[in-house]
Scaffold this active site. Structure first.
Site, PDB file in Angstrom:
ATOM      1  N   CYS A   1     -56.662 -30.985 -80.578  1.00 45.50           N
ATOM      2  CA  CYS A   1     -55.853 -31.513 -81.672  1.00 45.50           C
ATOM      3  C   CYS A   1     -54.645 -32.285 -81.118  1.00 45.50           C
ATOM      4  O   CYS A   1     -54.722 -32.864 -80.016  1.00 45.50           O
ATOM      5  CB  CYS A   1     -55.435 -30.404 -82.634  1.00 45.50           C
TER       6      CYS A   1
ATOM      7  N   ASP B   1     -50.535 -23.163 -85.741  1.00 44.54           N
ATOM      8  CA  ASP B   1     -50.094 -23.272 -87.138  1.00 44.54           C
ATOM      9  C   ASP B   1     -49.499 -21.954 -87.597  1.00 44.54           C
ATOM     10  O   ASP B   1     -48.522 -21.943 -88.345  1.00 44.54           O
ATOM     11  CB  ASP B   1     -51.246 -23.710 -88.032  1.00 44.54           C
TER      12      ASP B   1
ATOM     13  N   ASN C   1     -55.092 -21.889 -85.699  1.00 44.43           N
ATOM     14  CA  ASN C   1     -54.854 -23.257 -85.228  1.00 44.43           C
ATOM     15  C   ASN C   1     -56.037 -24.131 -85.615  1.00 44.43           C
ATOM     16  O   ASN C   1     -57.006 -23.656 -86.218  1.00 44.43           O
ATOM     17  CB  ASN C   1     -54.624 -23.253 -83.711  1.00 44.43           C
ATOM     18  N   LYS C   2     -55.940 -25.415 -85.271  1.00 39.79           N
ATOM     19  CA  LYS C   2     -56.946 -26.400 -85.655  1.00 39.79           C
ATOM     20  C   LYS C   2     -58.364 -25.896 -85.433  1.00 39.79           C
ATOM     21  O   LYS C   2     -58.661 -25.300 -84.409  1.00 39.79           O
ATOM     22  CB  LYS C   2     -56.699 -27.687 -84.851  1.00 39.79           C
TER      23      LYS C   2
ATOM     24  N   ARG D   1     -48.177 -35.098 -90.460  1.00 37.95           N
ATOM     25  CA  ARG D   1     -48.976 -33.915 -90.119  1.00 37.95           C
ATOM     26  C   ARG D   1     -48.437 -33.270 -88.845  1.00 37.95           C
ATOM     27  O   ARG D   1     -47.567 -33.816 -88.179  1.00 37.95           O
ATOM     28  CB  ARG D   1     -50.456 -34.280 -89.971  1.00 37.95           C
ATOM     29  N   GLY D   2     -49.037 -32.080 -88.526  1.00 38.39           N
ATOM     30  CA  GLY D   2     -48.555 -31.295 -87.393  1.00 38.39           C
ATOM     31  C   GLY D   2     -47.593 -30.259 -87.953  1.00 38.39           C
ATOM     32  O   GLY D   2     -46.701 -30.596 -88.751  1.00 38.39           O
TER      33      GLY D   2
HETATM   34  P1  RI2 Z   1     -47.194 -29.016 -83.547  1.00 41.97           P
HETATM   35  C1  RI2 Z   1     -51.803 -29.289 -86.331  1.00 41.97           C
HETATM   36  O1  RI2 Z   1     -52.256 -29.252 -87.619  1.00 41.97           O
HETATM   37  C2  RI2 Z   1     -52.746 -28.643 -85.355  1.00 41.97           C
HETATM   38  O2  RI2 Z   1     -53.405 -27.497 -85.787  1.00 41.97           O
HETATM   39  C3  RI2 Z   1     -51.777 -28.394 -84.220  1.00 41.97           C
HETATM   40  O3  RI2 Z   1     -52.275 -27.517 -83.256  1.00 41.97           O
HETATM   41  C4  RI2 Z   1     -50.615 -27.839 -85.004  1.00 41.97           C
HETATM   42  O4  RI2 Z   1     -50.531 -28.645 -86.167  1.00 41.97           O
HETATM   43  C5  RI2 Z   1     -49.330 -27.732 -84.278  1.00 41.97           C
HETATM   44  O5  RI2 Z   1     -48.680 -28.954 -84.121  1.00 41.97           O
HETATM   45  P2  RI2 Z   1     -52.672 -30.540 -88.519  1.00 41.97           P
HETATM   46  O6  RI2 Z   1     -51.426 -30.904 -89.298  1.00 41.97           O
HETATM   47  O7  RI2 Z   1     -46.284 -28.368 -84.533  1.00 41.97           O
HETATM   48  O8  RI2 Z   1     -53.202 -31.678 -87.687  1.00 41.97           O
HETATM   49  O9  RI2 Z   1     -47.183 -28.316 -82.215  1.00 41.97           O
HETATM   50  O10 RI2 Z   1     -53.719 -29.956 -89.421  1.00 41.97           O
HETATM   51  O11 RI2 Z   1     -46.929 -30.506 -83.417  1.00 41.97           O
END
Ligand code: RI2
Length: 312
Positions: free
Chosen positions: A120, A189, A199-200, A13-14
């Site tokens: 997040c 995001d 975003n989250k 994730r991320g």
């Molecule tokens: P990086 C995450 O999504 C969050 O919304 C976080 O702010 C975003 O990704 C950016 O993350 P999720 O996958 O790319 O937890 O900066 O739904 O690591």
């Protein structure tokens, strides 16, 4: 496909990580494909790309990464394979460098003694915090739990490793802490053409609190988090996840519906600065990033094609 399953379940994730995982999955598929014609190669790659695209509908990093990896022209399968491998490797390498660069640029906005609130678990936002701390600034971080998936627990684990003084709060404690916060730093995001942030879930409430308390609000976003499709007027689809993430015993209730949107939209007017790898920009400059950095995407978006063509 295993990578698609991992992205859907959020094992991976991320926004940045899922983009790199998708690029790597396409590269590995290209290496392993045993096809004779370019048409077959192209169709297998597109099939895989569509499976990956369907896993998390909001993060534009995923579709931008897939487009970058599948942009090639080739005369035969071997050439096509080499191009996909090279595109994927450059995307992965550049995206990792971008996170590091965002850290270096964003850390300049952090002053000694600052308290930073983050939400997040964003590698880009944490890169800024890491660089500020590494440069010797005494900082404190307040991290939200980020229900329902508790990404805040990942964040405090990383801050623990960095040795940064950290407080964990429930999501609803943000307003009562905001007067002690000097700067909010969050990831992204999607950044839309008008500079708004997807975003989250909970980010928009935090931005509203920051705005009311006159606390700075900084977004950390690689340029591949900007959405060319939004220039063409497309709305960002907000992923709504399984209600059981919020209420595991939901089957006990007959008349209750649980809503679980994973993201929300923060208006550009609540954002002071977006820190990208090409510089810290006001949200109003987002259109330029899309045009200059991702300009080639616009035609494809305009034509409504879901994926670029792989051969001429
Ligand atoms: P990086 C995450 O999504 C969050 O919304 C976080 O702010 C975003 O990704 C950016 O993350 P999720 O996958 O790319 O937890 O900066 O739904 O690591």
């Amino acid at each position: 496909m295993e990578t698609a399953r991992k992205i859907s379940s959020m094992e991976v994730r991320g926004a940045g990580r899922i983009a790199r995982a998708a690029a790597a999955a396409l590269r590995n598929l290209a290496v392993s494909l045993n096809v004779k014609t370019l048409e077959d190669f192209d169709s297998e790659m597109r099939k895989a790309a569509n499976i990956l695209l369907a896993t998390r509908p909001t993060a534009v990093s995923l579709s931008n990464a897939i487009r970058m990896v599948l942009r090639y022209s080739a005369d035969n399968v071997e050439e096509a394979k080499l191009a996909v491998i090279s595109n994927a490797n450059s995307f992965i390498e550049n995206s990792e460098k971008a996170v590091q660069r965002i850290g270096e640029i964003g850390a300049r906005r952090i002053r000694n003694g600052d308290t930073i609130l983050t939400h997040c678990n964003s590698m880009a936002a944490l890169s800024i915090i890491r660089e500020a701390s590494k440069s010797g600034k005494e900082i404190k971080v307040i991290a939200t739990e980020s229900r329902p998936r508790w990404q805040g627990r990942l964040t405090i684990g990383m801050l623990e490793e960095m040795g940064v003084e950290t407080e964990l709060i429930v999501d609803s404690a943000v307003r009562s802490m905001m007067n002690d916060v000097d700067l909010v730093v969050v990831g992204a995001d999607v950044i839309t053409a008008n500079g708004s942030l997807v975003n989250k879930i909970g980010t928009a409430q935090i931005a509203l609190c920051a705005h009311e308390a006159r606390t700075g609000f900084m977004v950390a976003a690689e340029t591949y988090k900007f959405s060319p499709q939004t220039i063409m007027g497309e709305l960002v689809q907000i992923e709504e996840r399984d209600p059981e993430e919020v209420l595991p015993d939901i089957s006990k209730y007959k008349h209750i519906r649980v809503r679980n949107p994973a993201f929300d939209v923060t208006p550009h007017s609540y954002i002071d600065i977006i820190c990208t790898e090409v510089g810290a920009i006001p949200p109003e400059m987002s259109y330029l990033i899309i045009k200059e950095k991702l300009g080639w995407e616009m035609d494809e978006a305009a034509l409504g094609s879901s994926l670029p063509c792989s051969y001429d």
